[in-house]
Design a protein around this motif. Structure first.
Motif, mmCIF file in Angstrom:
data_model
loop_
_atom_site.group_PDB
_atom_site.id
_atom_site.type_symbol
_atom_site.label_atom_id
_atom_site.label_comp_id
_atom_site.label_asym_id
_atom_site.label_seq_id
_atom_site.Cartn_x
_atom_site.Cartn_y
_atom_site.Cartn_z
ATOM 1 N N LEU A 46 -33.697 11.399 31.896
ATOM 2 C CA LEU A 46 -32.627 10.397 31.888
ATOM 3 C C LEU A 46 -32.940 9.256 30.923
ATOM 4 O O LEU A 46 -32.105 8.871 30.096
ATOM 5 C CB LEU A 46 -32.414 9.856 33.300
ATOM 6 C CG LEU A 46 -31.360 8.744 33.446
ATOM 7 C CD1 LEU A 46 -29.967 9.301 33.130
ATOM 8 C CD2 LEU A 46 -31.388 8.170 34.866
ATOM 9 N N ILE A 47 -34.158 8.714 31.005
ATOM 10 C CA ILE A 47 -34.545 7.564 30.185
ATOM 11 C C ILE A 47 -34.636 7.933 28.708
ATOM 12 O O ILE A 47 -34.303 7.129 27.840
ATOM 13 C CB ILE A 47 -35.877 6.975 30.695
ATOM 14 C CG1 ILE A 47 -35.669 6.367 32.091
ATOM 15 C CG2 ILE A 47 -36.423 5.913 29.742
ATOM 16 C CD1 ILE A 47 -36.951 5.942 32.780
ATOM 17 N N THR A 48 -35.068 9.156 28.421
ATOM 18 C CA THR A 48 -35.153 9.594 27.021
ATOM 19 C C THR A 48 -33.836 10.206 26.531
ATOM 20 O O THR A 48 -33.794 10.824 25.464
ATOM 21 C CB THR A 48 -36.287 10.614 26.828
ATOM 22 O OG1 THR A 48 -36.079 11.748 27.687
ATOM 23 C CG2 THR A 48 -37.639 9.990 27.149
ATOM 24 N N LYS A 49 -32.781 10.035 27.313
ATOM 25 C CA LYS A 49 -31.423 10.473 26.941
ATOM 26 C C LYS A 49 -31.339 11.977 26.674
ATOM 27 O O LYS A 49 -30.576 12.426 25.821
ATOM 28 C CB LYS A 49 -30.926 9.675 25.732
ATOM 29 C CG LYS A 49 -30.867 8.171 25.989
ATOM 30 C CD LYS A 49 -30.238 7.419 24.835
ATOM 31 C CE LYS A 49 -31.125 7.394 23.619
ATOM 32 N NZ LYS A 49 -30.585 6.505 22.545
ATOM 33 N N GLY A 50 -32.175 12.739 27.370
ATOM 34 C CA GLY A 50 -32.140 14.189 27.243
ATOM 35 C C GLY A 50 -32.588 14.705 25.896
ATOM 36 O O GLY A 50 -32.255 15.829 25.508
ATOM 37 N N LYS A 51 -33.379 13.898 25.167
ATOM 38 C CA LYS A 51 -33.798 14.291 23.822
ATOM 39 C C LYS A 51 -35.262 14.710 23.736
ATOM 40 O O LYS A 51 -35.712 15.179 22.694
ATOM 41 C CB LYS A 51 -33.547 13.134 22.847
ATOM 42 C CG LYS A 51 -32.076 12.794 22.666
ATOM 43 C CD LYS A 51 -31.888 11.674 21.661
ATOM 44 C CE LYS A 51 -30.415 11.386 21.430
ATOM 45 N NZ LYS A 51 -30.205 10.312 20.431
ATOM 46 N N SER A 52 -36.001 14.517 24.819
ATOM 47 C CA SER A 52 -37.434 14.829 24.784
ATOM 48 C C SER A 52 -37.787 15.782 25.923
ATOM 49 O O SER A 52 -37.850 15.366 27.088
ATOM 50 C CB SER A 52 -38.269 13.538 24.907
ATOM 51 O OG SER A 52 -39.648 13.827 24.893
ATOM 52 N N PRO A 53 -37.991 17.072 25.628
ATOM 53 C CA PRO A 53 -38.325 18.029 26.693
ATOM 54 C C PRO A 53 -39.775 17.876 27.131
ATOM 55 O O PRO A 53 -40.702 18.221 26.389
ATOM 56 C CB PRO A 53 -38.088 19.382 26.022
ATOM 57 C CG PRO A 53 -38.356 19.130 24.571
ATOM 58 C CD PRO A 53 -37.939 17.706 24.301
ATOM 59 N N ALA A 54 -39.970 17.357 28.304
ATOM 60 C CA ALA A 54 -41.341 17.168 28.806
ATOM 61 C C ALA A 54 -41.331 17.215 30.325
ATOM 62 O O ALA A 54 -40.398 16.727 30.962
ATOM 63 C CB ALA A 54 -41.917 15.837 28.327
ATOM 64 N N LEU A 69 -41.045 10.646 18.249
ATOM 65 C CA LEU A 69 -41.582 9.278 18.252
ATOM 66 C C LEU A 69 -40.529 8.286 17.773
ATOM 67 O O LEU A 69 -40.606 7.086 18.086
ATOM 68 C CB LEU A 69 -42.826 9.186 17.364
ATOM 69 C CG LEU A 69 -44.026 10.032 17.774
ATOM 70 C CD1 LEU A 69 -45.198 9.754 16.854
ATOM 71 C CD2 LEU A 69 -44.424 9.772 19.216
ATOM 72 N N LYS A 70 -39.539 8.780 17.007
ATOM 73 C CA LYS A 70 -38.469 7.918 16.517
ATOM 74 C C LYS A 70 -37.187 8.081 17.326
ATOM 75 O O LYS A 70 -36.441 7.131 17.538
ATOM 76 C CB LYS A 70 -38.206 8.223 15.043
ATOM 77 C CG LYS A 70 -39.357 7.806 14.126
ATOM 78 C CD LYS A 70 -39.021 8.077 12.658
ATOM 79 C CE LYS A 70 -40.165 7.620 11.752
ATOM 80 N NZ LYS A 70 -39.873 7.887 10.323
ATOM 81 N N ASP A 71 -36.875 9.282 17.740
ATOM 82 C CA ASP A 71 -35.676 9.551 18.518
ATOM 83 C C ASP A 71 -35.985 10.590 19.589
ATOM 84 O O ASP A 71 -36.242 11.746 19.254
ATOM 85 C CB ASP A 71 -34.560 10.063 17.594
ATOM 86 C CG ASP A 71 -33.234 10.236 18.317
ATOM 87 O OD1 ASP A 71 -33.058 9.599 19.385
ATOM 88 O OD2 ASP A 71 -32.370 10.994 17.821
ATOM 89 N N PRO A 72 -36.046 10.212 20.844
ATOM 90 C CA PRO A 72 -35.577 8.959 21.451
ATOM 91 C C PRO A 72 -36.505 7.761 21.265
ATOM 92 O O PRO A 72 -36.137 6.649 21.629
ATOM 93 C CB PRO A 72 -35.484 9.320 22.933
ATOM 94 C CG PRO A 72 -36.572 10.316 23.126
ATOM 95 C CD PRO A 72 -36.582 11.136 21.860
ATOM 96 N N GLY A 73 -37.698 7.956 20.769
ATOM 97 C CA GLY A 73 -38.622 6.851 20.548
ATOM 98 C C GLY A 73 -39.808 6.904 21.492
ATOM 99 O O GLY A 73 -39.654 7.219 22.684
ATOM 100 N N LEU A 74 -40.971 6.596 20.959
ATOM 101 C CA LEU A 74 -42.181 6.577 21.782
ATOM 102 C C LEU A 74 -42.066 5.542 22.890
ATOM 103 O O LEU A 74 -42.594 5.735 23.992
ATOM 104 C CB LEU A 74 -43.404 6.277 20.907
ATOM 105 C CG LEU A 74 -44.762 6.256 21.602
ATOM 106 C CD1 LEU A 74 -45.082 7.613 22.225
ATOM 107 C CD2 LEU A 74 -45.864 5.856 20.620
ATOM 108 N N HIS A 75 -41.366 4.429 22.616
ATOM 109 C CA HIS A 75 -41.224 3.381 23.629
ATOM 110 C C HIS A 75 -40.459 3.893 24.850
ATOM 111 O O HIS A 75 -40.793 3.550 25.987
ATOM 112 C CB HIS A 75 -40.519 2.157 23.042
ATOM 113 C CG HIS A 75 -39.113 2.404 22.593
ATOM 114 N ND1 HIS A 75 -38.814 3.115 21.442
ATOM 115 C CD2 HIS A 75 -37.912 2.057 23.142
ATOM 116 C CE1 HIS A 75 -37.493 3.174 21.303
ATOM 117 N NE2 HIS A 75 -36.923 2.545 22.316
ATOM 118 N N ARG A 76 -39.444 4.745 24.628
ATOM 119 C CA ARG A 76 -38.675 5.274 25.749
ATOM 120 C C ARG A 76 -39.497 6.266 26.577
ATOM 121 O O ARG A 76 -39.498 6.209 27.813
ATOM 122 C CB ARG A 76 -37.400 5.969 25.242
ATOM 123 C CG ARG A 76 -36.272 5.025 24.911
ATOM 124 C CD ARG A 76 -35.001 5.792 24.547
ATOM 125 N NE ARG A 76 -33.892 4.891 24.311
ATOM 126 C CZ ARG A 76 -33.081 4.445 25.263
ATOM 127 N NH1 ARG A 76 -33.274 4.837 26.517
ATOM 128 N NH2 ARG A 76 -32.096 3.640 24.978
#
Length: 425
Positions: A60-68, A264-271
């Motif tokens: 949810l926080i990574t907007k469904g862009k980071s599979p982990a 690291l850029k999208d969604p971003g390491l911060h997210r």
């Protein structure tokens, strides 16, 4: 599906594929994730519940862009073990919550100052071996889990364990190369089933254990606990943030290479780091162990070429459901070590290979002295067994290698600014 079909991060997966693929991911994380609460002597059910919730929050926080997949973190074992010996598990939970808050603060710093500094502090010549070490330093763990090495508590290797291990590994390796269509995307699940059946045949797994697991109470409630906040305990556990930050960044870079996107850029390491911190906070508040992105699931994605977050989400839902269904959790816990070890042999190796891929894709020039030095020192530091103790916290393996790589990279950067290096471009 064709053999080389890639299911991308945002792709929808039909139900007939979604269920087995999700089960495969849950199996991949299960052995290691449940091992942590077992070592802490707590009920694994609450950990399965929070791993699933944490993973869904991460998506949810990574907007469904980071599979982990977020599983139990091993980084806390030593400091949390010391805290538990001195005060108790509730005090360790307080430390977990504090580390989670610290991770969130770090994610805000990354949000404000960006990630370009990563190329300075960890160029490809250093990042590649650091990432490779994530898998390589787990190699001995895989062998020990498989029970195919002699240890102080295991003076003799059982032939049944070896047979189960070899059958599991063979199905995983050959299945990855030979399976077609539907079977080409679930080689891990097939190899686990093959290993499980072999374990029953060779009597490595007792049939009575399976029966006992099936006849446990159907519905169970996870054992929740509240944290106690002890400043001394928090100080003992807090330095683990070095481990978590290094591990998380490494995993995101590995995943980026696998899915061919810059996460690291999208969604971003911060997210992604913030999501990891929030999950750890919630876990500590209810009695579970801290969470971290899982290398086992990264390995599954690398092998199957299935990167869909819907599959990861499906595994999270199954983990939540299994935390309340007694027979499911009990049956999964009967999977023998040689089966888990056989799978880990391949998965950990693939993570190591991903580190080498970073070096290859970046076209690292080893005629330059700095690159050769960075890679050499990082690899030797990580594999040498050297341990740096800071109070009660031990830095070793990949984490220590990462710190050494950062220090050397910064030194080389400073030397460049003063025109002192002999290989400056």
């Amino acid at each position: 599906m064709g053999n080389n079909k890639v299911i991308q991060v945002e792709d929808k997966v039909p139900v007939n594929l979604l269920i087995p693929l999700s089960i495969q991911h849950m199996f991949a994380m299960f052995g290691a994730s449940v091992l942590v609460p077992i070592l802490f002597h707590i009920n694994p059910s609450v950990v399965l519940l929070m791993n699933g919730i944490g993973t869904l929050l991460f998506i949810l926080i990574t907007k469904g862009k980071s599979p982990a997949y977020l599983g139990s973190s091993f980084a806390f074992l030593v400091p949390a073990g010391l805290v538990m010996t001195k005060w108790g598990y509730p005090e360790a939970l307080g430390g977990f919550v504090a580390v989670g808050f610290a991770i969130c603060i770090l994610s805000f710093i990354i949000y404000k100052f960006g990630i370009n500094w990563i190329d300075v502090v960890l160029p490809a010549a250093a990042m590649g071996p650091v990432v490779a070490l994530i898998g390589l330093e787990l190699a001995s763990t895989a062998a020990d889990t498989a029970r195919i090495v002699v240890t102080a508590t295991r003076p003799k290797i059982d032939s049944g364990d070896v047979i189960v291990f070899l059958v599991t590994l063979a199905f995983a390796v050959l299945g990855n190369v030979l399976f077609r269509k539907f079977f080409a995307v679930i080689p891990i699940l097939i190899s686990i089933i093959a290993g499980y059946i072999t374990a029953l045949i060779t009597n490595v797994l007792k049939l009575q254990d399976v029966k006992d697991a099936l006849f446990t109470d159907f519905f169970v409630i996870p054992n929740f606990q509240a944290p106690h906040f002890n400043l001394q305990a928090i100080i003992m556990i807090l330095p683990v943030i070095l481990v978590i930050a290094s591990e998380h960044t490494g995993h995101q870079i590995v995943t980026s290479k696998i899915v061919d996107r810059d996460l690291l850029k999208d969604p971003g390491l911060h997210r992604s780091l913030f999501a990891d911190g929030i999950s750890t906070i919630l876990s500590g508040m209810v009695g579970s162990v801290p969470t971290t992105t899982y290398g086992e699931n990264i390995g599954v994605m690398a092998m199957t070429k299935v990167y869909s977050v819907r599959v990861i989400g499906g595994a999270a839902v199954l983990s939540i459901i299994s935390s309340f269904i007694g027979p499911v959790a009990a049956l999964i816990q009967t999977i023998p070590g040689p089966v888990i070890g056989g799978i880990s042999f391949l998965l950990y190796g693939m993570i190591g290979a991903s580190g080498i891929r970073i070096i290859v894709d970046a076209n690292v020039d080893y005629s330059r002295s700095r690159n050769l030095t960075l890679t050499s020192v990082v690899f030797v530091t990580g594999l040498s067994g050297v341990v740096l103790k800071i109070g009660e916290v031990e830095l070793k393996g990949m984490v220590l290698a990462c710190i050494v790589g950062i220090i050397l990279s910064l030194l080389f950067y400073i030397f460049d600014k003063f025109n002192l290096t002999n290989d400056r471009e």
